[in-house]
Design a protein around this motif. Sequence first.
Motif, mmCIF file in Angstrom:
data_model
loop_
_atom_site.group_PDB
_atom_site.id
_atom_site.type_symbol
_atom_site.label_atom_id
_atom_site.label_comp_id
_atom_site.label_asym_id
_atom_site.label_seq_id
_atom_site.Cartn_x
_atom_site.Cartn_y
_atom_site.Cartn_z
ATOM 1 N N ARG A 48 64.490 9.399 90.482
ATOM 2 C CA ARG A 48 65.724 8.610 90.489
ATOM 3 C C ARG A 48 66.024 8.267 91.926
ATOM 4 N N GLN A 49 66.175 6.996 92.192
ATOM 5 C CA GLN A 49 66.477 6.502 93.533
ATOM 6 C C GLN A 49 65.496 7.066 94.563
ATOM 7 N N GLY A 50 64.213 7.072 94.205
ATOM 8 C CA GLY A 50 63.166 7.494 95.120
ATOM 9 C C GLY A 50 63.021 8.990 95.305
ATOM 10 N N GLU A 51 63.768 9.784 94.551
ATOM 11 C CA GLU A 51 63.712 11.239 94.680
ATOM 12 C C GLU A 51 63.256 11.853 93.359
ATOM 13 N N ILE A 52 62.347 12.819 93.432
ATOM 14 C CA ILE A 52 61.896 13.515 92.233
ATOM 15 C C ILE A 52 63.034 14.382 91.717
ATOM 16 N N VAL A 53 63.354 14.206 90.420
ATOM 17 C CA VAL A 53 64.438 14.975 89.815
ATOM 18 C C VAL A 53 63.973 15.777 88.597
ATOM 19 N N GLY A 54 62.686 15.652 88.240
ATOM 20 C CA GLY A 54 62.200 16.418 87.102
ATOM 21 C C GLY A 54 60.693 16.371 87.001
ATOM 22 N N PHE A 55 60.143 17.344 86.264
ATOM 23 C CA PHE A 55 58.699 17.377 86.047
ATOM 24 C C PHE A 55 58.393 18.070 84.729
ATOM 25 N N CYS A 56 57.222 17.780 84.222
ATOM 26 C CA CYS A 56 56.685 18.444 83.047
ATOM 27 C C CYS A 56 55.190 18.627 83.294
ATOM 28 N N ARG A 57 54.708 19.820 83.076
ATOM 29 C CA ARG A 57 53.268 20.058 83.201
ATOM 30 C C ARG A 57 52.626 19.911 81.831
ATOM 31 N N ILE A 58 51.448 19.291 81.816
ATOM 32 C CA ILE A 58 50.669 19.167 80.589
ATOM 33 C C ILE A 58 49.276 19.712 80.857
ATOM 34 N N ASN A 59 48.628 20.181 79.820
ATOM 35 C CA ASN A 59 47.306 20.786 79.956
ATOM 36 C C ASN A 59 46.428 20.365 78.795
ATOM 37 N N ASP A 60 45.137 20.286 79.063
ATOM 38 C CA ASP A 60 44.150 20.066 78.017
ATOM 39 C C ASP A 60 42.873 20.793 78.430
ATOM 40 N N ALA A 61 41.837 20.667 77.646
ATOM 41 C CA ALA A 61 40.599 21.398 77.925
ATOM 42 C C ALA A 61 39.964 20.991 79.253
ATOM 43 N N PRO B 36 41.287 28.604 70.721
ATOM 44 C CA PRO B 36 40.266 29.061 69.765
ATOM 45 C C PRO B 36 40.751 29.141 68.314
ATOM 46 N N LEU B 37 42.052 29.113 68.090
ATOM 47 C CA LEU B 37 42.578 29.189 66.728
ATOM 48 C C LEU B 37 42.631 27.828 66.035
ATOM 49 N N PHE B 38 42.253 26.764 66.739
ATOM 50 C CA PHE B 38 42.367 25.414 66.198
ATOM 51 C C PHE B 38 41.013 24.738 66.116
ATOM 52 N N ALA B 39 40.841 23.926 65.073
ATOM 53 C CA ALA B 39 39.581 23.197 64.888
ATOM 54 C C ALA B 39 39.463 22.056 65.898
ATOM 55 N N ARG B 40 40.585 21.432 66.238
ATOM 56 C CA ARG B 40 40.574 20.321 67.191
ATOM 57 C C ARG B 40 41.108 20.784 68.538
#
Length: 169
Positions: free
Chosen positions: A70-83, A96-100
């Motif tokens: 917002r207005q050039g300043e970081i005000v939030g984040f979310c981390r995401i992960n995959d294989a 390991p508990l999931f087929a996909r």
Amino acid sequence: MPLFRSGRSEIRSIAASRGRALPLACGVAADDKDAFLSFLHRCFPGRWEYEAIHYFQRGGTGREFVVLERQGEIVGFCRINDAKSPFIAQNVYWAPLFARELGGIGPLGIDPAHRGSGLGLALVQAGIAMLRQRGIQQIAIDWTALVDFYAKLGYSSWKQYAKYSKELV
């Protein structure tokens, strides 16, 4: 408690439904790394800052972070992960508990001065969209007490942790 959602249906943007365009960056570019780490130091010193510093020190490219400005300043984040994430976070330990392939969301953090206006939901939605673009259809959110928050996006409790303790004398 981890939360799980199969993710077959698409999620409409809460932010878009409120008539707002949000400047979301999908990934932290090399020239934004210092600003991102400064944001974490200012708003979330401790574990999240420590993990991000070590993520970059060990060669992380920033693709695991969605940031909101917002207005050039970081005000939030979310981390995401995959294989393909170079440092697997706890929310994909369940893979390991999931087929996909399983993706993960979290942590999520909004500057306290900007909370309460739907920005966290918008960030999570952006993270979900990024994981969908990577072909991820199943997503876990681990270690959160924000069950009602994530329920707004269709997530529900899947497993729960039990806490045990023993006093040593």
